[in-house]
Design an enzyme around this catalytic site. Structure first.
Site, PDB file in Angstrom:
ATOM      1  N   HIS A  28      42.371   6.838  15.650  1.00 39.20           N
ATOM      2  CA  HIS A  28      43.755   6.721  15.162  1.00 39.20           C
ATOM      3  C   HIS A  28      43.935   5.455  14.335  1.00 39.20           C
ATOM      4  O   HIS A  28      44.932   4.743  14.457  1.00 39.20           O
ATOM      5  CB  HIS A  28      44.745   6.761  16.333  1.00 39.20           C
ATOM      6  CG  HIS A  28      44.859   8.108  16.982  1.00 39.20           C
ATOM      7  ND1 HIS A  28      45.897   8.985  16.743  1.00 39.20           N
ATOM      8  CD2 HIS A  28      44.040   8.754  17.844  1.00 39.20           C
ATOM      9  CE1 HIS A  28      45.716  10.095  17.438  1.00 39.20           C
ATOM     10  NE2 HIS A  28      44.590   9.983  18.123  1.00 39.20           N
ATOM     11  N   TYR A 298      40.289   2.702  25.486  1.00 42.62           N
ATOM     12  CA  TYR A 298      41.227   1.976  24.628  1.00 42.62           C
ATOM     13  C   TYR A 298      40.990   0.470  24.771  1.00 42.62           C
ATOM     14  O   TYR A 298      41.046  -0.281  23.794  1.00 42.62           O
ATOM     15  CB  TYR A 298      42.684   2.308  24.984  1.00 42.62           C
ATOM     16  CG  TYR A 298      43.122   3.716  24.611  1.00 42.62           C
ATOM     17  CD1 TYR A 298      42.274   4.807  24.782  1.00 42.62           C
ATOM     18  CD2 TYR A 298      44.383   3.971  24.094  1.00 42.62           C
ATOM     19  CE1 TYR A 298      42.665   6.095  24.451  1.00 42.62           C
ATOM     20  CE2 TYR A 298      44.794   5.255  23.751  1.00 42.62           C
ATOM     21  CZ  TYR A 298      43.930   6.307  23.937  1.00 42.62           C
ATOM     22  OH  TYR A 298      44.321   7.580  23.611  1.00 42.62           O
TER      23      TYR A 298
END
Ligand code: HEM
Length: 309
Positions: A28, A298
Protein backbone atom coordinates in the site's frame (compact mmCIF):
# COMPACT_ATOMS: atom_id res chain seq x y z
CA UNK A 1 2.77 -26.04 8.05
CA UNK A 2 0.32 -23.19 7.38
CA UNK A 3 1.71 -21.14 10.27
CA UNK A 4 5.37 -21.67 9.48
CA UNK A 5 5.34 -18.54 7.34
CA UNK A 6 7.05 -15.61 9.05
CA UNK A 7 6.45 -11.84 8.68
CA UNK A 8 10.10 -11.59 7.54
CA UNK A 9 9.39 -13.96 4.63
CA UNK A 10 6.31 -12.00 3.58
CA UNK A 11 8.01 -8.59 3.77
CA UNK A 12 11.01 -10.00 1.83
CA UNK A 13 8.62 -11.31 -0.83
CA UNK A 14 6.93 -7.89 -1.08
CA UNK A 15 10.40 -6.31 -1.54
CA UNK A 16 11.41 -8.93 -4.11
CA UNK A 17 8.22 -8.59 -6.17
CA UNK A 18 7.72 -4.81 -6.07
CA UNK A 19 11.22 -3.50 -5.28
CA UNK A 20 12.06 -1.19 -2.38
CA UNK A 21 11.48 2.56 -2.26
CA UNK A 22 13.60 3.65 0.74
CA UNK A 23 11.56 5.19 3.55
CA UNK A 24 8.25 4.00 2.10
CA UNK A 25 5.66 1.33 2.93
CA UNK A 26 6.37 -2.22 1.63
CA UNK A 27 2.67 -2.61 0.80
CA UNK A 28 0.00 0.00 0.00
CA UNK A 29 2.86 2.35 -0.87
CA UNK A 30 0.69 4.63 -3.03
CA UNK A 31 -1.72 6.63 -0.91
CA UNK A 32 -3.24 9.94 0.11
CA UNK A 33 -3.73 11.41 3.60
CA UNK A 34 -6.99 12.86 4.88
CA UNK A 35 -8.31 14.28 8.14
CA UNK A 36 -11.72 14.60 9.72
CA UNK A 37 -13.79 13.25 12.57
CA UNK A 38 -16.07 10.41 13.61
CA UNK A 39 -19.29 10.80 15.58
CA UNK A 40 -20.61 7.57 17.05
CA UNK A 41 -24.17 6.81 18.05
CA UNK A 42 -24.62 6.24 21.80
CA UNK A 43 -27.10 3.43 20.97
CA UNK A 44 -24.01 1.36 20.01
CA UNK A 45 -23.08 1.33 23.72
CA UNK A 46 -25.41 -1.66 24.19
CA UNK A 47 -22.75 -3.66 22.23
CA UNK A 48 -19.49 -1.74 22.80
CA UNK A 49 -18.23 0.49 25.57
CA UNK A 50 -15.69 2.07 23.16
CA UNK A 51 -15.30 5.83 23.56
CA UNK A 52 -15.94 5.90 19.79
CA UNK A 53 -19.66 5.71 20.56
CA UNK A 54 -19.86 8.49 23.17
CA UNK A 55 -21.66 10.80 20.73
CA UNK A 56 -18.78 13.29 20.93
CA UNK A 57 -16.69 14.04 17.80
CA UNK A 58 -13.45 12.00 17.69
CA UNK A 59 -10.58 13.35 15.52
CA UNK A 60 -9.53 10.98 12.71
CA UNK A 61 -6.38 10.72 10.59
CA UNK A 62 -7.09 8.67 7.45
CA UNK A 63 -5.12 7.19 4.56
CA UNK A 64 -6.62 6.01 1.26
CA UNK A 65 -4.40 3.67 -0.73
CA UNK A 66 -3.64 1.16 -3.50
CA UNK A 67 -2.09 -2.22 -2.63
CA UNK A 68 1.40 -3.36 -3.55
CA UNK A 69 4.85 -1.83 -3.27
CA UNK A 70 4.89 -0.06 -6.65
CA UNK A 71 4.58 3.72 -6.13
CA UNK A 72 3.53 4.06 -9.80
CA UNK A 73 0.68 1.53 -9.70
CA UNK A 74 -2.07 2.86 -12.00
CA UNK A 75 -5.28 4.05 -10.34
CA UNK A 76 -7.17 1.90 -12.86
CA UNK A 77 -5.62 -1.35 -11.49
CA UNK A 78 -8.26 -4.03 -10.81
CA UNK A 79 -6.99 -4.41 -7.26
CA UNK A 80 -8.55 -3.44 -3.91
CA UNK A 81 -8.55 0.10 -2.56
CA UNK A 82 -7.63 0.69 1.08
CA UNK A 83 -8.96 2.96 3.81
CA UNK A 84 -7.01 3.20 7.08
CA UNK A 85 -8.37 5.16 10.04
CA UNK A 86 -6.73 6.28 13.27
CA UNK A 87 -9.29 7.48 15.81
CA UNK A 88 -7.75 9.73 18.48
CA UNK A 89 -9.87 9.09 21.54
CA UNK A 90 -10.02 11.28 24.66
CA UNK A 91 -7.12 10.66 27.04
CA UNK A 92 -4.73 9.65 24.24
CA UNK A 93 -6.13 6.17 23.50
CA UNK A 94 -6.06 5.08 19.84
CA UNK A 95 -8.36 2.89 17.78
CA UNK A 96 -7.34 1.72 14.30
CA UNK A 97 -9.47 0.31 11.45
CA UNK A 98 -7.49 -0.72 8.34
CA UNK A 99 -9.90 -1.82 5.63
CA UNK A 100 -10.28 -2.76 1.96
CA UNK A 101 -13.11 -2.16 -0.49
CA UNK A 102 -13.75 -5.92 -0.86
CA UNK A 103 -16.11 -7.72 1.56
CA UNK A 104 -13.70 -10.67 1.86
CA UNK A 105 -9.93 -11.15 1.78
CA UNK A 106 -7.91 -13.31 -0.65
CA UNK A 107 -6.20 -15.51 1.93
CA UNK A 108 -7.38 -17.58 4.88
CA UNK A 109 -3.77 -18.25 5.96
CA UNK A 110 -0.56 -16.18 5.66
CA UNK A 111 0.93 -18.82 3.31
CA UNK A 112 -1.66 -17.98 0.64
CA UNK A 113 -0.81 -14.27 0.87
CA UNK A 114 2.92 -15.10 0.61
CA UNK A 115 2.39 -17.36 -2.40
CA UNK A 116 0.29 -14.69 -4.14
CA UNK A 117 2.98 -12.02 -3.67
CA UNK A 118 5.60 -14.47 -5.06
CA UNK A 119 3.33 -15.28 -8.05
CA UNK A 120 2.90 -11.55 -8.79
CA UNK A 121 6.64 -11.04 -9.36
CA UNK A 122 7.15 -9.53 -12.82
CA UNK A 123 8.74 -11.83 -15.39
CA UNK A 124 11.95 -10.05 -16.54
CA UNK A 125 11.09 -10.88 -20.17
CA UNK A 126 7.67 -9.14 -20.18
CA UNK A 127 7.73 -6.84 -17.15
CA UNK A 128 4.42 -8.48 -16.14
CA UNK A 129 3.53 -11.36 -13.82
CA UNK A 130 3.82 -14.75 -15.50
CA UNK A 131 0.23 -15.84 -16.34
CA UNK A 132 1.16 -19.51 -15.84
CA UNK A 133 2.38 -18.79 -12.31
CA UNK A 134 -0.79 -16.83 -11.51
CA UNK A 135 -2.92 -19.72 -12.80
CA UNK A 136 -0.94 -22.22 -10.74
CA UNK A 137 -1.40 -20.00 -7.67
CA UNK A 138 -5.17 -19.81 -8.18
CA UNK A 139 -5.53 -23.53 -8.79
CA UNK A 140 -3.62 -24.44 -5.63
CA UNK A 141 -5.23 -21.81 -3.33
CA UNK A 142 -9.04 -22.05 -3.34
CA UNK A 143 -9.13 -19.55 -0.44
CA UNK A 144 -8.04 -16.83 -2.91
CA UNK A 145 -11.16 -17.41 -5.03
CA UNK A 146 -13.87 -15.32 -3.33
CA UNK A 147 -11.97 -12.03 -3.33
CA UNK A 148 -10.73 -12.62 -6.90
CA UNK A 149 -14.31 -13.20 -8.00
CA UNK A 150 -15.47 -9.96 -6.33
CA UNK A 151 -12.66 -7.99 -8.01
CA UNK A 152 -13.53 -9.61 -11.35
CA UNK A 153 -17.17 -8.53 -11.02
CA UNK A 154 -16.53 -5.00 -9.70
CA UNK A 155 -14.40 -2.47 -11.54
CA UNK A 156 -12.47 -0.07 -9.29
CA UNK A 157 -14.15 3.19 -8.20
CA UNK A 158 -13.69 6.53 -10.01
CA UNK A 159 -12.90 8.12 -6.65
CA UNK A 160 -11.94 6.93 -3.17
CA UNK A 161 -15.19 8.72 -2.20
CA UNK A 162 -17.31 6.26 -4.20
CA UNK A 163 -16.46 3.05 -2.40
CA UNK A 164 -17.55 1.13 0.66
CA UNK A 165 -14.71 -0.11 2.86
CA UNK A 166 -14.94 -3.35 4.88
CA UNK A 167 -13.20 -4.34 8.11
CA UNK A 168 -13.34 -7.88 6.62
CA UNK A 169 -12.20 -9.66 9.80
CA UNK A 170 -14.65 -10.50 12.56
CA UNK A 171 -14.10 -8.41 15.71
CA UNK A 172 -15.65 -8.40 19.17
CA UNK A 173 -17.65 -5.50 20.51
CA UNK A 174 -17.37 -5.63 24.32
CA UNK A 175 -19.97 -3.87 26.46
CA UNK A 176 -19.64 -2.31 29.93
CA UNK A 177 -20.33 -5.67 31.64
CA UNK A 178 -17.68 -7.49 29.56
CA UNK A 179 -20.20 -9.23 27.28
CA UNK A 180 -18.73 -9.77 23.78
CA UNK A 181 -20.68 -9.71 20.50
CA UNK A 182 -19.16 -10.83 17.19
CA UNK A 183 -19.37 -8.05 14.58
CA UNK A 184 -18.19 -7.14 11.10
CA UNK A 185 -18.11 -3.46 10.15
CA UNK A 186 -18.16 -1.49 6.94
CA UNK A 187 -18.20 2.17 5.90
CA UNK A 188 -20.78 3.08 3.24
CA UNK A 189 -20.26 6.30 1.23
CA UNK A 190 -22.84 9.10 1.23
CA UNK A 191 -21.58 9.95 -2.31
CA UNK A 192 -22.76 6.50 -3.43
CA UNK A 193 -20.88 3.49 -4.75
CA UNK A 194 -19.65 3.83 -8.34
CA UNK A 195 -17.48 1.77 -10.65
CA UNK A 196 -15.34 2.80 -13.62
CA UNK A 197 -16.59 1.52 -16.98
CA UNK A 198 -14.37 -0.83 -19.00
CA UNK A 199 -13.82 2.12 -21.40
CA UNK A 200 -12.66 4.39 -18.58
CA UNK A 201 -10.30 1.66 -17.35
CA UNK A 202 -8.55 1.87 -20.71
CA UNK A 203 -8.63 5.65 -21.19
CA UNK A 204 -7.95 7.15 -17.75
CA UNK A 205 -4.43 8.29 -16.80
CA UNK A 206 -2.36 6.48 -14.14
CA UNK A 207 -3.00 9.11 -11.48
CA UNK A 208 -6.40 10.58 -10.68
CA UNK A 209 -7.48 9.25 -7.28
CA UNK A 210 -5.43 11.70 -5.19
CA UNK A 211 -6.39 14.75 -7.23
CA UNK A 212 -10.09 13.80 -7.20
CA UNK A 213 -10.10 13.21 -3.44
CA UNK A 214 -8.48 16.57 -2.71
CA UNK A 215 -10.85 18.29 -5.12
CA UNK A 216 -13.88 16.56 -3.58
CA UNK A 217 -13.00 17.71 -0.04
CA UNK A 218 -12.70 21.32 -1.23
CA UNK A 219 -16.39 21.14 -2.29
CA UNK A 220 -17.59 20.05 1.17
CA UNK A 221 -17.30 17.30 3.74
CA UNK A 222 -17.21 13.70 2.62
CA UNK A 223 -19.17 11.18 4.70
CA UNK A 224 -19.44 7.44 5.27
CA UNK A 225 -21.94 5.68 7.56
CA UNK A 226 -20.36 3.03 9.77
CA UNK A 227 -22.58 -0.07 9.70
CA UNK A 228 -22.11 -3.14 11.85
CA UNK A 229 -23.45 -6.64 11.15
CA UNK A 230 -24.30 -8.53 14.33
CA UNK A 231 -23.02 -12.11 14.24
CA UNK A 232 -25.00 -15.23 15.11
CA UNK A 233 -23.59 -18.38 16.70
CA UNK A 234 -21.80 -20.40 14.01
CA UNK A 235 -20.93 -17.43 11.77
CA UNK A 236 -17.31 -17.73 10.58
CA UNK A 237 -15.13 -15.95 13.12
CA UNK A 238 -11.58 -16.78 12.06
CA UNK A 239 -11.82 -16.88 8.27
CA UNK A 240 -11.71 -13.52 6.42
CA UNK A 241 -12.35 -15.22 3.05
CA UNK A 242 -15.89 -16.26 4.05
CA UNK A 243 -18.80 -13.84 3.91
CA UNK A 244 -21.43 -14.03 6.63
CA UNK A 245 -24.90 -15.20 5.66
CA UNK A 246 -27.09 -12.39 4.30
CA UNK A 247 -29.81 -10.80 6.44
CA UNK A 248 -27.72 -10.47 9.59
CA UNK A 249 -28.98 -7.59 11.73
CA UNK A 250 -27.41 -4.33 10.46
CA UNK A 251 -26.91 -1.41 12.82
CA UNK A 252 -25.71 2.09 12.01
CA UNK A 253 -23.21 3.02 14.73
CA UNK A 254 -21.77 6.32 13.53
CA UNK A 255 -20.63 8.64 10.74
CA UNK A 256 -17.12 9.33 9.45
CA UNK A 257 -16.56 12.80 7.97
CA UNK A 258 -13.41 13.71 6.03
CA UNK A 259 -12.92 17.46 5.61
CA UNK A 260 -9.46 17.70 4.03
CA UNK A 261 -7.14 15.54 1.91
CA UNK A 262 -3.50 16.07 0.96
CA UNK A 263 -0.48 14.24 -0.54
CA UNK A 264 1.02 11.85 2.01
CA UNK A 265 4.56 13.33 2.00
CA UNK A 266 4.97 15.18 5.31
CA UNK A 267 1.26 14.85 6.22
CA UNK A 268 -0.15 13.28 9.39
CA UNK A 269 -0.84 9.80 7.96
CA UNK A 270 2.64 9.27 6.52
CA UNK A 271 4.42 8.12 9.67
CA UNK A 272 1.50 6.17 11.19
CA UNK A 273 1.63 2.37 11.38
CA UNK A 274 -2.05 1.53 10.79
CA UNK A 275 -1.68 -1.79 12.64
CA UNK A 276 -5.25 -3.16 12.88
CA UNK A 277 -4.56 -4.57 16.36
CA UNK A 278 -4.24 -1.07 17.85
CA UNK A 279 -7.52 -1.11 19.76
CA UNK A 280 -9.05 0.79 22.63
CA UNK A 281 -11.31 -0.66 25.34
CA UNK A 282 -14.63 -1.89 23.94
CA UNK A 283 -13.30 -3.53 20.75
CA UNK A 284 -11.25 -6.74 20.76
CA UNK A 285 -9.70 -9.04 18.13
CA UNK A 286 -10.69 -12.60 17.24
CA UNK A 287 -8.11 -15.36 16.64
CA UNK A 288 -8.33 -14.91 12.84
CA UNK A 289 -4.81 -16.00 11.77
CA UNK A 290 -4.64 -13.31 9.08
CA UNK A 291 -5.58 -10.56 11.55
CA UNK A 292 -2.95 -11.83 14.00
CA UNK A 293 -0.27 -12.06 11.27
CA UNK A 294 -0.82 -8.49 10.08
CA UNK A 295 0.48 -6.82 13.24
CA UNK A 296 4.10 -8.15 13.17
CA UNK A 297 4.23 -7.69 9.36
CA UNK A 298 3.21 -4.03 9.59
CA UNK A 299 5.71 -3.51 12.46
CA UNK A 300 8.52 -4.84 10.28
CA UNK A 301 7.60 -2.65 7.30
CA UNK A 302 7.18 0.35 9.64
CA UNK A 303 10.55 -0.18 11.37
CA UNK A 304 12.29 -0.44 7.99
CA UNK A 305 10.72 2.66 6.49
CA UNK A 306 11.21 4.76 9.63
CA UNK A 307 14.92 3.94 9.60
CA UNK A 308 15.15 5.03 5.96
CA UNK A 309 15.45 1.50 4.48
C1 HEM B 1 -1.34 -11.81 5.44
C2 HEM B 1 -2.07 -10.70 5.46
C3 HEM B 1 -1.51 -9.31 5.27
C4 HEM B 1 -0.21 -8.88 5.25
C5 HEM B 1 1.07 -9.69 5.40
C6 HEM B 1 -0.25 -7.44 5.05
C7 HEM B 1 0.88 -6.63 4.97
C8 HEM B 1 0.86 -5.24 4.93
C9 HEM B 1 2.01 -4.38 5.07
C10 HEM B 1 3.45 -4.87 5.29
C11 HEM B 1 1.58 -3.10 4.97
C12 HEM B 1 2.43 -1.82 5.08
C13 HEM B 1 2.56 -1.40 6.56
C14 HEM B 1 3.34 -0.12 6.79
O1 HEM B 1 4.50 0.00 6.35
O2 HEM B 1 2.79 0.80 7.44
C15 HEM B 1 0.15 -3.15 4.75
C16 HEM B 1 -0.68 -2.06 4.58
C17 HEM B 1 -2.06 -2.12 4.45
N1 HEM B 1 -2.86 -3.25 4.51
FE1 HEM B 1 -2.22 -5.12 4.77
N2 HEM B 1 -1.56 -7.03 4.95
C18 HEM B 1 -2.35 -8.15 5.09
C19 HEM B 1 -3.74 -8.19 5.09
C20 HEM B 1 -4.56 -7.11 4.99
C21 HEM B 1 -6.01 -7.14 5.14
C22 HEM B 1 -6.82 -8.38 5.48
C23 HEM B 1 -6.44 -5.86 4.96
C24 HEM B 1 -7.84 -5.31 5.07
C25 HEM B 1 -8.80 -5.86 5.82
C26 HEM B 1 -5.28 -5.02 4.68
C27 HEM B 1 -5.29 -3.67 4.42
C28 HEM B 1 -4.18 -2.86 4.37
C29 HEM B 1 -4.24 -1.42 4.17
C30 HEM B 1 -5.49 -0.57 3.94
C31 HEM B 1 -2.91 -0.97 4.23
C32 HEM B 1 -2.43 0.47 4.12
C33 HEM B 1 -2.37 1.09 5.52
C34 HEM B 1 -1.88 2.51 5.45
O3 HEM B 1 -2.53 3.32 4.76
O4 HEM B 1 -0.84 2.81 6.05
N3 HEM B 1 -4.16 -5.82 4.72
N4 HEM B 1 -0.27 -4.46 4.73
Amino acid sequence: AQDEVTPEQVVSALEDTFGVTPGERRNHIKGTCATGEFVGLPAAASWSRSALFSGQPVPVVARLSLPGGNPKAPDTAKSPRGMALEFRLPGGALQHMTMLNTPVFGAAHPKTFLDQIVALKPDPATGKPDPAKLEAFKASHPDSQAQAQFLGEHNPPPSFANSSYFGIHTFKFVDATGKATLVRWRFVPEDGEKQLSDEELKSLPANFLEERLIERTTRGPLRWDMLVSIGQPGDPENDPTQAWPEHREQVKVGTLTLTAAMPQKGAACEKINFDPLVMAAGIAPTDDPILRFRSPSYALSFAKRLSGQ
